[in-house]
Design an enzyme around this catalytic site. Structure first.
Site: not given
Ligand code: SF4
Length: 205
Positions: A115, A133
């Site tokens: 991420k 997310d």
């Protein structure tokens, strides 16, 4: 798909991330600090920190103990301070003090996962990466844009279905949509730009 993103673009042509940063390095640090913390909470701490340490060299000069004092208000700050010092050392030793430009290289840094790499590649270097997310995950699943059981499944699904012209900003449009409209507990379907396109059976309009 196209219709949804055309509406997002019309409403907000140049969406921006909310994590404050000064350069690719401070963006990387901010993203590492933001795990399980809010952007607003991270910004509060990093404003003063980045004023004194906006490069890996300055971060090492500051040292782990002082760094901890700056980020004490952020969850898991001890581990995060250790990671920021270690990643700064590695940037200097392996990457001439620069944030690298590939996912694998960024993922090799302490505290940085997929991420983090996707956010940095997208925001610092304009790559068409899409970090998933909690907000993006929820929106992709509810709307039916790219359902998936894991963030990786959703990321790969979104990459497949989002037209290339929207990829640069897709991450921010979806995050902002999840953060301000498609809220986890009480989605604001009545003011949602894409409520006629959304396939969630529980939508309220
Ligand atoms: S209609 Fe409701 S559930 Fe669907 S995307 Fe909009 S806010 Fe989310």
């Amino acid at each position: 798909m196209r219709e949804a993103f055309e509406r997002f673009r019309k409403a907000n042509p140049e969406p921006k991330g909310e994590l404050e940063h000064l350069n690719p390095y401070t963006l990387l640090v901010a993203v590492v600090l933001s795990a399980q913390a809010t952007d607003a909470g991270v910004n509060k701490a990093t404003r003063a920190l980045f004023a004194v340490a906006d490069t890996p060299q300055k971060m090492l000069a500051l040292g782990e103990e002082e760094l901890r004092d700056y980020i004490r208000t952020i969850g898991l700050y001890r581990t995060k301070a250790r990671n920021v010092i270690a990643l700064s050392e590695k940037l200097i030793s392996d990457f001439a003090g620069q944030v690298p430009r590939t996912r694998a290289e960024i993922e090799s840094l302490p505290g940085a996962g997929r991420k983090t790499a996707n956010v940095v590649l997208n925001m610092a270097y304009g790559e068409h990466t899409l970090a998933v997310d909690t907000h993006v995950f929820r929106v992709a699943n509810r709307t039916g844009l790219a359902p998936g059981k894991t963030p990786l499944e959703v990321e790969l699904g979104l990459e497949k279905v989002i037209p290339a012209e929207f990829m640069l900003h897709a991450h921010h449009w979806l995050i902002l949509h999840g953060r301000y409209t498609c809220l986890a507990r009480k989605p604001r379907c009545e003011v949602c730009l894409i409520n006629d396109l959304c396939r969630w059976p529980e939508k309220t309009v």
